[in-house]
Design an enzyme around this catalytic site. Structure first.
Site, mmCIF file in Angstrom:
data_model
loop_
_atom_site.group_PDB
_atom_site.id
_atom_site.type_symbol
_atom_site.label_atom_id
_atom_site.label_comp_id
_atom_site.label_asym_id
_atom_site.label_seq_id
_atom_site.Cartn_x
_atom_site.Cartn_y
_atom_site.Cartn_z
ATOM 1 N N TRP A 105 0.793 -1.160 -0.029
ATOM 2 C CA TRP A 105 0.311 0.018 -0.091
ATOM 3 C C TRP A 105 0.870 1.256 0.038
ATOM 4 O O TRP A 105 0.577 2.250 -0.726
ATOM 5 C CB TRP A 105 -1.064 0.058 1.162
ATOM 6 C CG TRP A 105 -2.127 -1.242 1.059
ATOM 7 C CD1 TRP A 105 -2.144 -2.146 2.064
ATOM 8 C CD2 TRP A 105 -2.897 -1.407 0.168
ATOM 9 N NE1 TRP A 105 -3.282 -3.022 1.459
ATOM 10 C CE2 TRP A 105 -3.520 -2.700 0.324
ATOM 11 C CE3 TRP A 105 -3.256 -0.727 -1.054
ATOM 12 C CZ2 TRP A 105 -4.598 -3.056 -0.226
ATOM 13 C CZ3 TRP A 105 -4.406 -1.125 -1.802
ATOM 14 C CH2 TRP A 105 -4.981 -2.262 -1.493
ATOM 15 N N ASP A 153 -1.296 6.678 6.433
ATOM 16 C CA ASP A 153 -2.589 5.826 6.030
ATOM 17 C C ASP A 153 -2.680 4.917 7.273
ATOM 18 O O ASP A 153 -1.853 4.217 7.534
ATOM 19 C CB ASP A 153 -2.137 5.145 4.798
ATOM 20 C CG ASP A 153 -3.071 3.901 4.439
ATOM 21 O OD1 ASP A 153 -4.085 3.765 5.030
ATOM 22 O OD2 ASP A 153 -2.933 3.398 3.187
ATOM 23 N N LYS A 158 -11.808 -1.870 7.058
ATOM 24 C CA LYS A 158 -10.871 -2.644 7.784
ATOM 25 C C LYS A 158 -11.163 -2.780 9.343
ATOM 26 O O LYS A 158 -11.611 -3.770 9.793
ATOM 27 C CB LYS A 158 -9.316 -2.234 7.643
ATOM 28 C CG LYS A 158 -8.790 -2.209 6.449
ATOM 29 C CD LYS A 158 -8.590 -3.364 5.602
ATOM 30 C CE LYS A 158 -8.602 -3.131 3.985
ATOM 31 N NZ LYS A 158 -7.539 -2.324 3.410
#
Ligand code: PLP
Length: 360
Positions: free
Chosen positions: A101, A171, A195
């Site tokens: 990511w 993030d 999530k």
């Protein structure tokens, strides 16, 4: 069949109480005669839903007045572009590449300017967090970027990097609200909801006010300009209204449980169950350097891909779903977010111990 233990990395398990409440309110939200999906996002009822969600989130984290909370669309991946578009005044940014990511965000930023990878753990398949106490931060960097919890590899920054005064952008998709956090150390903190917070389709960005300006890169779409969204209180256009409503319920649930202190303590206990088992197991082993282990995503292997596959299949049959590791790394991964009950991890560990007995 009832509910199983869902170890998915995302979209992931949500608190059962939240789902039950949403089910009870599905046809008729509190006497409105319609569901939240069907109502105007400009209605008094919906404004109260989104404002309450924001107030509860502010209370949970302890977000000061000089930070804005935005409920946006496009997932975390769209913020990969929004971050440079809104912050790259000098067109320079430093990225710490600790996983897939982070790397995607870094690549995206290269579309807009000189994104520099100032540290990386790719040399060891992202199984550790590099030492970030004294990095060569670029003098003209507009910000320093991290992915704080690496969902795929199961690492987490135990210490935030020393940015030498530069703005930190993080993030936090897979560690959002998993433990207490000092938001004032960040310029921007954002995460996809699916999530640890709610349904996919919502991304929450918490941004220091002075970083929300009209001074964005030329060509920045109106929708990706944080100022547009901040000025309109996340209602510039139709927001992901139902998703935000569920996020709001999850915030209330976390408050009812006792807030982030309690979440953090529980998450530590849950993770310890699994890590302690892995550390003494003759069959299974964790893949991450001990001091960099995530509380949320726990990858492990047997060392034998066929046995891994057998484990995943037998676990599934026993009611433990989504334990297969990310397609890029193989093995197993147990994601044990806030809503995963302690008993779920306990039973998984029992199951692993039995599997080990038979297969070691
Ligand atoms: C899942 C995930 C993403 C991608 O989220 P989308 O909402 O699918 O764009 C980004 N960063 C991290 C850390 C993630 O876990």
């Amino acid at each position: 069949m009832g509910r199983i233990y869902n170890f998915s990395a995302g979209p992931a398990v949500l608190p059962e109480e939240v789902l039950q409440e949403a089910a009870a309110e599905m046809l008729d939200y509190r006497g409105c005669g319609m569901s939240v999906m069907e109502m105007s996002h400009r209605s008094k009822t919906y404004i109260e839903i989104i404002e309450t969600a924001e107030a509860d989130l502010r209370e949970l984290i302890g977000i000061p007045e000089n930070y804005k909370v935005l409920f946006l669309q496009g997932g975390a991946s769209q913020q990969f572009a929004a971050v440079p578009m809104n912050l790259m005044k000098n067109r320079v940014a430093d990225y710490i590449v600790t996983g897939a990511w982070a790397k995607k965000a870094y690549k995206e930023a290269q579309l807009f300017g000189d994104a520099r990878a100032i540290a990386s753990s790719e040399d060891e398949t992202f199984t550790y967090i590099p030492d970030c106490s004294d990095l060569a931060i670029s003098d003209d960097a507009d910000y320093v970027y991290i992915c704080e919890n690496n969902t795929i590899y199961g690492t987490k920054f135990a210490e935030l990097p020393n940015t030498k005064g530069k703005i930190l952008v993080a993030d936090v998709s897979s560690c959002f609200l998993s433990e207490p956090v000092d938001i004032t150390r960040y310029g921007v903190m954002y995460g996809g909801a699916q999530k640890n917070i709610g349904p996919a389709g919502v991304v929450i960005s918490i941004i220091r006010e002075d970083l929300i300006t009209d001074e964005v890169l030329p060509g920045t779409p109106t929708m990706l300009k944080w100022k547009t969204q901040a000025d309109e209180k996340s209602l510039y256009n139709t927001p992901p209204a139902y998703g935000i409503y569920i996020c709001g319920k999850v915030f209330k649930w976390i408050k009812d449980q006792g807030g982030l202190e309690v979440m953090g303590k529980r998450n530590e206990e849950k993770a310890a169950l699994l890590y302690d088992f892995l550390d003494q197991s003759a069959l299974f082993k964790g893949t991450v350097r001990v001091q960099d282990r995530s509380l949320m995503n726990v990858p492990f292997v047997t060392g034998n891909p066929d046995l891994d596959a057998q484990f995943v299949a037998e676990a599934k049959a026993a009611g433990f779903e989504n334990l297969k590791g990310h397609r890029s790394v193989g093995g197993m991964r147990a994601s044990i977010y806030n809503a995963m009950p302690h008993a779920g991890v306990e039973k998984l560990v029992e199951f692993m111990a039995k599997f080990e007995q038979v297969n070691k």
